[in-house]
Design an enzyme around this catalytic site. Sequence first.
Site, short mmCIF file in Angstrom:
data_model
loop_
_atom_site.label_atom_id
_atom_site.label_comp_id
_atom_site.label_asym_id
_atom_site.label_seq_id
_atom_site.Cartn_x
_atom_site.Cartn_y
_atom_site.Cartn_z
N GLU A 82 0.84 -1.20 0.00
CA GLU A 82 0.00 0.00 0.00
C GLU A 82 0.87 1.25 0.00
O GLU A 82 1.53 1.57 0.99
CB GLU A 82 -0.92 -0.01 1.23
CG GLU A 82 -2.01 1.03 1.16
CD GLU A 82 -3.01 0.92 2.30
OE1 GLU A 82 -3.73 1.90 2.52
OE2 GLU A 82 -3.06 -0.13 2.96
N LYS A 276 -5.53 -0.55 13.42
CA LYS A 276 -5.11 -1.19 12.16
C LYS A 276 -4.16 -0.26 11.41
O LYS A 276 -3.15 -0.70 10.84
CB LYS A 276 -6.34 -1.49 11.30
CG LYS A 276 -6.04 -2.23 9.99
CD LYS A 276 -5.84 -1.29 8.82
CE LYS A 276 -5.52 -2.05 7.54
NZ LYS A 276 -5.17 -1.12 6.42
N ASP A 292 8.15 -11.86 12.88
CA ASP A 292 6.82 -12.46 12.77
C ASP A 292 5.75 -11.41 13.01
O ASP A 292 5.40 -11.10 14.16
CB ASP A 292 6.71 -13.60 13.80
CG ASP A 292 5.41 -14.39 13.66
OD1 ASP A 292 4.49 -13.94 12.94
OD2 ASP A 292 5.31 -15.46 14.28
N HIS A 389 -5.28 9.54 0.02
CA HIS A 389 -5.29 8.09 -0.24
C HIS A 389 -5.60 7.80 -1.70
O HIS A 389 -4.94 6.98 -2.34
CB HIS A 389 -6.32 7.42 0.66
CG HIS A 389 -6.39 5.94 0.47
ND1 HIS A 389 -5.47 5.07 1.03
CD2 HIS A 389 -7.26 5.16 -0.24
CE1 HIS A 389 -5.77 3.83 0.68
NE2 HIS A 389 -6.84 3.87 -0.08
#
Length: 435
Positions: A82, A276, A292, A389
């Site tokens: 992204e 998020k 990880d 965006h």
Amino acid sequence: MIKNGFSKLSKEQKTDWVLKKFFNSRSKDRELLSKYLIDENLQKIHDDFSENTISNFVSPFSIAPNFKIDKKTYTIPMVTEESSVVAAACNAAKFWSERGGFETEIVDFIKSGQVHFKYDGPKKKLFSFFKSKKKKILDSCSTLTKNMTMRGGGILDIKLMDKTSKIKNYYQLHAEFNTVDSMGANFINSCLEQLALKLKSEFTKSNLFINNYKIEIIMSILSNYTPKCLVRAKVKCKINDLKSKGIKDSKRFAEKFVEAVNIADADVNRAVTHNKGIMNGIDAVVIATGNDFRAVEASAHSYAARDGNYSSLTKAKIEKNHFKYWIEIPISIGTIGGITNLHPLVKWSLRLLNNPGAEKLMRIIAVSGLAQNFAAIKSLITTGIQQGHMKMHLTNILNTLDANENEKKTVIEYFKKNKVNYNKVEKIIKKLRKK
């Protein structure tokens, strides 16, 4: 139809089976898979990372400069598909580099794991037994911990935990570890399995349990919830210093920013999206440094819900005419072991960061999350998230529509002064092609 023995097939045989079973245009699909295979020696390393590999899935590898962290400047590697994530990180890094930069601290550096077991006798006897055998159980791991201890780590403590209020006869042997610069999963799990063996053997030999009471080991496994492996990153400045392009009224900007963070703190619908966005920045650096990201994600979200309500991982406040903004987050990572010693780009990423130890990398990763969150909230309370965006997303739209270079140039120029949306882009492309 089940395919037996698939893992024993060669890469070519696996590819043949998949193409024959699921695809019609086999030559075209084989070409696609082959396109992403790499140098033979490097491919062997990649194949050993996973099972049943037939190709490689390539993600963009980006860098974000101008991160001033604890008075040193870093260029941070980021792996993400992204584009707005990297752009946002760069914008926030430059913004805060001109206002003193980011400050960080390691709050704690402890990881944990548990031996989960069942015991059907009196609690008092079990705790008495554990107290008398604790050192013996702990010492049984001395061979496993020798090298880690020499590096300054090892097993810090073991405790007997009564969990019978949750599950009948359920107890834990809770162990805490310092794994220094390694993530330490294999080290922790090996120690836990040894602790379980010694716990069981000492229990069997003990004369405290003469009434045929039993102990049954259910499992021994590390925990990816690491609330004691904690890092804090923060920024602060005078409210007037917030003025910049897009921020004319710095006082109102600071107030709205604090209100936006408070909303994420109070409302789960906003908190999930808010966090998020933080993880967009964190995951990109975690992946680039060979760690990880699933474990880091799981721990972060669990930490956000540690008080029983899921809330924001960042906080903000106005205090004595100063704007203060920070994140406190558990990040369990390593800079040695795993693929950090094997993946060429991971090794390069760590060199780019001047080969940090685990604690230093924790600080850098936390900053990437804070920067990402700052950029997102700044957009939300000023121009709105879509303006920036969608302009970053414009290239993806043009590629989806198979735009040529001249078409791209015309469309990009048009949207420098107009809001981007897919339908409008499609209409302009159609007009250009009619001409």
